[in-house]
Design a protein around this motif. Sequence first.
Motif, short mmCIF file in Angstrom:
data_model
loop_
_atom_site.label_atom_id
_atom_site.label_comp_id
_atom_site.label_asym_id
_atom_site.label_seq_id
_atom_site.Cartn_x
_atom_site.Cartn_y
_atom_site.Cartn_z
N GLU B 66 0.86 -1.17 0.00
CA GLU B 66 0.00 0.00 0.00
C GLU B 66 0.91 1.23 0.00
OE1 GLU B 66 -3.78 -1.60 -0.16
OE2 GLU B 66 -3.28 0.51 0.01
N ALA B 67 0.82 2.04 -1.02
CA ALA B 67 1.70 3.21 -1.11
C ALA B 67 0.86 4.48 -1.07
CB ALA B 67 2.50 3.16 -2.40
N GLU B 68 1.22 5.37 -0.19
CA GLU B 68 0.50 6.64 -0.07
C GLU B 68 1.05 7.58 -1.12
OE1 GLU B 68 -1.76 6.85 2.44
OE2 GLU B 68 -2.43 8.85 1.97
N VAL B 99 17.79 0.99 -10.66
CA VAL B 99 16.39 1.25 -11.03
C VAL B 99 16.32 1.80 -12.44
CG1 VAL B 99 14.37 2.67 -10.53
CG2 VAL B 99 15.59 1.52 -8.67
N ASP B 100 17.19 2.79 -12.74
CA ASP B 100 17.31 3.32 -14.11
C ASP B 100 15.96 3.71 -14.70
OD1 ASP B 100 18.74 4.09 -16.33
OD2 ASP B 100 18.57 2.11 -17.31
N GLY B 101 15.10 4.33 -13.89
CA GLY B 101 13.84 4.84 -14.40
C GLY B 101 12.75 3.79 -14.59
N GLU B 103 9.72 1.55 -13.61
CA GLU B 103 8.70 1.59 -12.56
C GLU B 103 8.71 0.34 -11.69
OE1 GLU B 103 5.47 3.89 -15.37
OE2 GLU B 103 4.70 2.60 -13.77
N ASP B 104 8.82 -0.82 -12.34
CA ASP B 104 8.78 -2.06 -11.57
C ASP B 104 9.98 -2.19 -10.65
OD1 ASP B 104 6.41 -2.82 -12.78
OD2 ASP B 104 7.42 -3.90 -14.41
N ARG B 105 11.13 -1.80 -11.14
CA ARG B 105 12.34 -1.87 -10.30
C ARG B 105 12.23 -0.87 -9.15
NH1 ARG B 105 17.98 -3.05 -13.44
NH2 ARG B 105 17.34 -4.98 -14.48
N ALA B 106 11.66 0.29 -9.46
CA ALA B 106 11.50 1.30 -8.42
C ALA B 106 10.58 0.77 -7.33
CB ALA B 106 10.95 2.58 -9.02
N GLN B 107 9.52 0.06 -7.73
CA GLN B 107 8.57 -0.47 -6.74
C GLN B 107 9.23 -1.55 -5.88
OE1 GLN B 107 5.52 0.74 -6.12
NE2 GLN B 107 5.45 -0.70 -4.41
N ALA B 108 10.03 -2.39 -6.52
CA ALA B 108 10.74 -3.42 -5.77
C ALA B 108 11.72 -2.79 -4.79
CB ALA B 108 11.47 -4.35 -6.73
N ALA B 109 12.42 -1.77 -5.24
CA ALA B 109 13.38 -1.09 -4.36
C ALA B 109 12.67 -0.39 -3.21
CB ALA B 109 14.20 -0.09 -5.17
N LEU B 110 11.47 0.10 -3.47
CA LEU B 110 10.67 0.74 -2.40
C LEU B 110 10.36 -0.27 -1.30
CD1 LEU B 110 7.96 3.11 -3.92
CD2 LEU B 110 9.52 3.61 -2.06
N ALA B 128 8.61 8.67 -6.85
CA ALA B 128 8.39 9.47 -8.05
C ALA B 128 8.51 8.62 -9.30
CB ALA B 128 9.38 10.63 -8.08
N ILE B 129 9.42 7.65 -9.29
CA ILE B 129 9.61 6.77 -10.44
C ILE B 129 8.51 5.71 -10.51
CG2 ILE B 129 11.17 5.12 -11.56
CD1 ILE B 129 13.48 6.58 -10.11
N ALA B 130 8.16 5.17 -9.35
CA ALA B 130 7.20 4.07 -9.32
C ALA B 130 5.79 4.53 -9.61
CB ALA B 130 7.25 3.37 -7.96
N ASN B 131 5.49 5.79 -9.22
CA ASN B 131 4.14 6.31 -9.40
C ASN B 131 4.22 7.58 -10.23
OD1 ASN B 131 3.18 4.34 -7.45
ND2 ASN B 131 4.22 5.63 -5.96
N PRO B 132 4.49 7.46 -11.50
CA PRO B 132 4.73 8.66 -12.30
C PRO B 132 3.51 9.53 -12.47
CG PRO B 132 4.61 6.72 -13.70
CD PRO B 132 4.59 6.24 -12.30
#
Lengths: 163, 141
Positions: B66-68, B99-101, B103-110, B128-132
């Motif tokens: 769950e991401a705010e 992550v290199d921009g 979205e999926d990698r950004a979400q995993a890193a989050l 910002a990357i995961a939820n553009p």
Amino acid sequence: MSRFASADGRPRIHVGSGPIADMSAPTAAEIGGLTDLSAFLTKDGFSTGESGNRAPASGAAEKYNLDVSGSINLQVAMTFFRDDENDTAWDAFDRGDEVYVVFSRQGGSGGEGAITDGDQVEVYFGEILDKSNNDIAENTTSRFTTNLSTGAVPEMDAVVSSS
Amino acid sequence: MRVVLAHPTAKRRKSFARSQSAAAARFFSAGWRIVEPEEASGLEEAFNIAETGAPEGPAEDGYFEEAEVAPGASLTKWASLDLIQQVPEGPISEILAWVDGDEDRAQAALVVERESSARSTLIDQLEAIANPYDGEKETEL
């Protein structure tokens, strides 16, 4: 978690020719069509005698004897009281009859422990092999033991369905 | 984790492994209700949660988070377990480089960062990357 006594007021047993369309999900109506012998079942009167066999799987060069699972034997036996007024259990079946046995180990959730929809039961099917009167003895109620052949794969985790 | 069903009226429970799903289906059809996992609304979902911790989604293992993303709003996103396991350990620059921009990698890193160091600077950049499309999305007419 709640353990329960195996023979003190809980078990219910129904025996009869059926039919039961789906042994894994007998209906309350199908069970009602059998004969309720709960009142005649002795406290030590139901055993399944399940035993698995081993198939040796090691060769001469191996020190440990390894094995794999083989066949399974089932020896359902029931012991009922004789009664000099209503000998219901003794009259319910004859040697050679093919019968279904529905056994509720935990007891039913219906009124007075009756088996009802949603209850877990065990269902067996086979041929009555014998009806053996127990030896007479002092201070002992008259009873008989009957053994069942394994006519179908038993359903140990059957549940009573509504349809 | 096994799926646990409860008798419709009596105080009885029964647990099932995935290999016993056929038996579980019989009991479920007979009126037994799911008590574990609590959040499952159906048997298949219950077995999925019991096995992976995730109610539904892609066939691969992973996490729901769950991401705010804005006041009063939330976003549930899927993070692949494979990607989560690839997230590097190290300085923020190294993680952002991986992550290199994407979205999926950004979400995993989050998911990893929130469970570990929770560096706010990195979390902000990953969000910002995961939820553009956080907030209003501008559309060129």
